[in-house]
Design a protein around this motif. Structure first.
Motif, short mmCIF file in Angstrom:
data_model
loop_
_atom_site.label_atom_id
_atom_site.label_comp_id
_atom_site.label_asym_id
_atom_site.label_seq_id
_atom_site.Cartn_x
_atom_site.Cartn_y
_atom_site.Cartn_z
N PHE A 54 16.68 -35.76 15.45
CA PHE A 54 16.57 -36.58 14.25
C PHE A 54 15.26 -37.35 14.32
N VAL A 55 14.65 -37.59 13.17
CA VAL A 55 13.43 -38.39 13.07
C VAL A 55 13.73 -39.58 12.17
N ASP A 56 12.73 -40.42 11.98
CA ASP A 56 12.84 -41.60 11.11
C ASP A 56 13.82 -42.61 11.73
N TRP A 57 13.42 -43.15 12.86
CA TRP A 57 14.28 -44.03 13.66
C TRP A 57 14.08 -45.52 13.37
N GLU A 58 13.28 -45.90 12.37
CA GLU A 58 13.02 -47.34 12.19
C GLU A 58 14.25 -48.15 11.83
N ALA A 59 15.29 -47.53 11.31
CA ALA A 59 16.52 -48.26 10.97
C ALA A 59 17.54 -48.26 12.12
N ALA A 60 17.23 -47.57 13.22
CA ALA A 60 18.18 -47.49 14.33
C ALA A 60 18.48 -48.87 14.88
N ALA A 61 19.76 -49.08 15.21
CA ALA A 61 20.19 -50.39 15.71
C ALA A 61 21.59 -50.26 16.31
N PRO A 62 21.96 -51.24 17.11
CA PRO A 62 23.35 -51.26 17.58
C PRO A 62 24.30 -51.34 16.39
N GLY A 63 25.42 -50.65 16.49
CA GLY A 63 26.38 -50.67 15.39
C GLY A 63 27.63 -49.88 15.69
N ALA A 64 28.38 -49.63 14.65
CA ALA A 64 29.64 -48.88 14.75
C ALA A 64 29.40 -47.41 14.46
N ARG A 65 30.06 -46.55 15.22
CA ARG A 65 29.97 -45.11 15.00
C ARG A 65 30.27 -44.76 13.54
N LEU A 66 31.18 -45.50 12.96
CA LEU A 66 31.59 -45.26 11.58
C LEU A 66 30.40 -45.21 10.62
N HIS A 67 29.37 -46.02 10.87
CA HIS A 67 28.22 -46.06 9.98
C HIS A 67 27.53 -44.71 9.90
N ASP A 68 27.26 -44.10 11.06
CA ASP A 68 26.59 -42.80 11.05
C ASP A 68 27.52 -41.69 10.56
N VAL A 69 28.81 -41.77 10.86
CA VAL A 69 29.75 -40.77 10.35
C VAL A 69 29.81 -40.86 8.83
N ALA A 70 29.77 -42.06 8.29
CA ALA A 70 29.73 -42.23 6.84
C ALA A 70 28.47 -41.60 6.26
N ASP A 71 27.34 -41.77 6.93
CA ASP A 71 26.11 -41.14 6.46
C ASP A 71 26.20 -39.62 6.51
N LEU A 72 26.82 -39.08 7.57
CA LEU A 72 27.01 -37.62 7.62
C LEU A 72 27.82 -37.15 6.42
N CYS A 73 28.90 -37.86 6.12
CA CYS A 73 29.74 -37.47 4.99
C CYS A 73 29.03 -37.65 3.65
N TRP A 74 28.24 -38.69 3.53
CA TRP A 74 27.55 -38.95 2.27
C TRP A 74 26.32 -38.05 2.10
N ARG A 75 25.43 -38.09 3.06
CA ARG A 75 24.12 -37.46 2.86
C ARG A 75 24.07 -35.98 3.20
N PHE A 76 25.01 -35.51 4.01
CA PHE A 76 25.02 -34.08 4.33
C PHE A 76 26.02 -33.33 3.45
N VAL A 77 27.18 -33.91 3.21
CA VAL A 77 28.18 -33.28 2.34
C VAL A 77 27.83 -33.50 0.88
N ARG A 78 27.27 -34.64 0.56
CA ARG A 78 26.86 -35.02 -0.80
C ARG A 78 28.01 -35.07 -1.78
N PRO A 79 29.01 -35.92 -1.51
CA PRO A 79 30.09 -36.06 -2.48
C PRO A 79 29.55 -36.68 -3.77
N GLY A 80 29.91 -36.11 -4.86
CA GLY A 80 29.45 -36.61 -6.15
C GLY A 80 29.86 -35.65 -7.24
N PRO A 81 29.39 -35.88 -8.46
CA PRO A 81 29.76 -35.01 -9.58
C PRO A 81 29.51 -33.54 -9.25
N GLY A 82 30.55 -32.73 -9.44
CA GLY A 82 30.45 -31.30 -9.18
C GLY A 82 30.70 -30.89 -7.73
N ALA A 83 31.08 -31.83 -6.88
CA ALA A 83 31.27 -31.54 -5.45
C ALA A 83 32.74 -31.34 -5.13
#
Length: 163
Positions: A54-83
């Protein structure tokens, strides 16, 4: 890269490896792990269709696993109209990652979508060139539409990913 097709769930495995390697380390501080916080197919380096970094690490920070799993579901699966396949594919993301606690996942996706939309709009108003370009390209509207779709399909998505 195209949206996650779930034929090779290497993205989830790569994120899980990052989380496992940084959990309970000084990098994670008092948080669960270190999160990338900007997972997106555009920030993924692949060779022959298999992601390895992965690149673009400027937002990396300590946090909850849930945050990145949510991004996987949002930005890779792309739930939205027609999905129509989004619920099934989100469950596969969780299953592959090994996420046991899924009760807050859909809320986390919506929170991250709303936060991103607000950042684009605020940045554009403040004159940030990158945010102005994203706003002009309709990114805030697309994220808003995705957020509304997730909200409208909340029960189905929550049921699909399980708890």
């Amino acid at each position: 890269r195209p949206a996650l097709d779930m034929k090779d769930p290497a993205d989830e495995r790569l994120v899980r490896e990052l989380h496992d390697l940084t959990a309970k380390t000084p990098l994670a501080g008092d948080q669960e792990t270190v999160c990338h916080n900007s997972l997106d197919p555009r920030h993924t380096i692949s060779q022959k269709g298999v992601p390895y970094a992965f690149v673009d690490w400027e937002a990396a920070a300590p946090g909850a696993r849930l945050h990145d799993v949510a991004d996987l579901c949002w930005r890779f699966v792309r739930p939205g109209p027609g999905a129509e396949e989004a619920p099934r594919r989100m469950r596969l993301v969780c299953d592959t990652y090994g996420r046991a606690d899924r009760g807050q996942l859909v809320e986390a996706i919506m929170w991250r979508q709303d936060r991103r939309r607000q950042a684009i709009e605020a940045g554009a108003r403040a004159g940030d060139p990158r945010m102005r370009a994203l706003h002009a390209q309709g990114a805030a509207v697309r994220v808003r539409d995705q957020f509304l779709w997730v909200r409208e399909n909340y029960r189905e998505l929550t049921g699909a990913v399980g708890t």
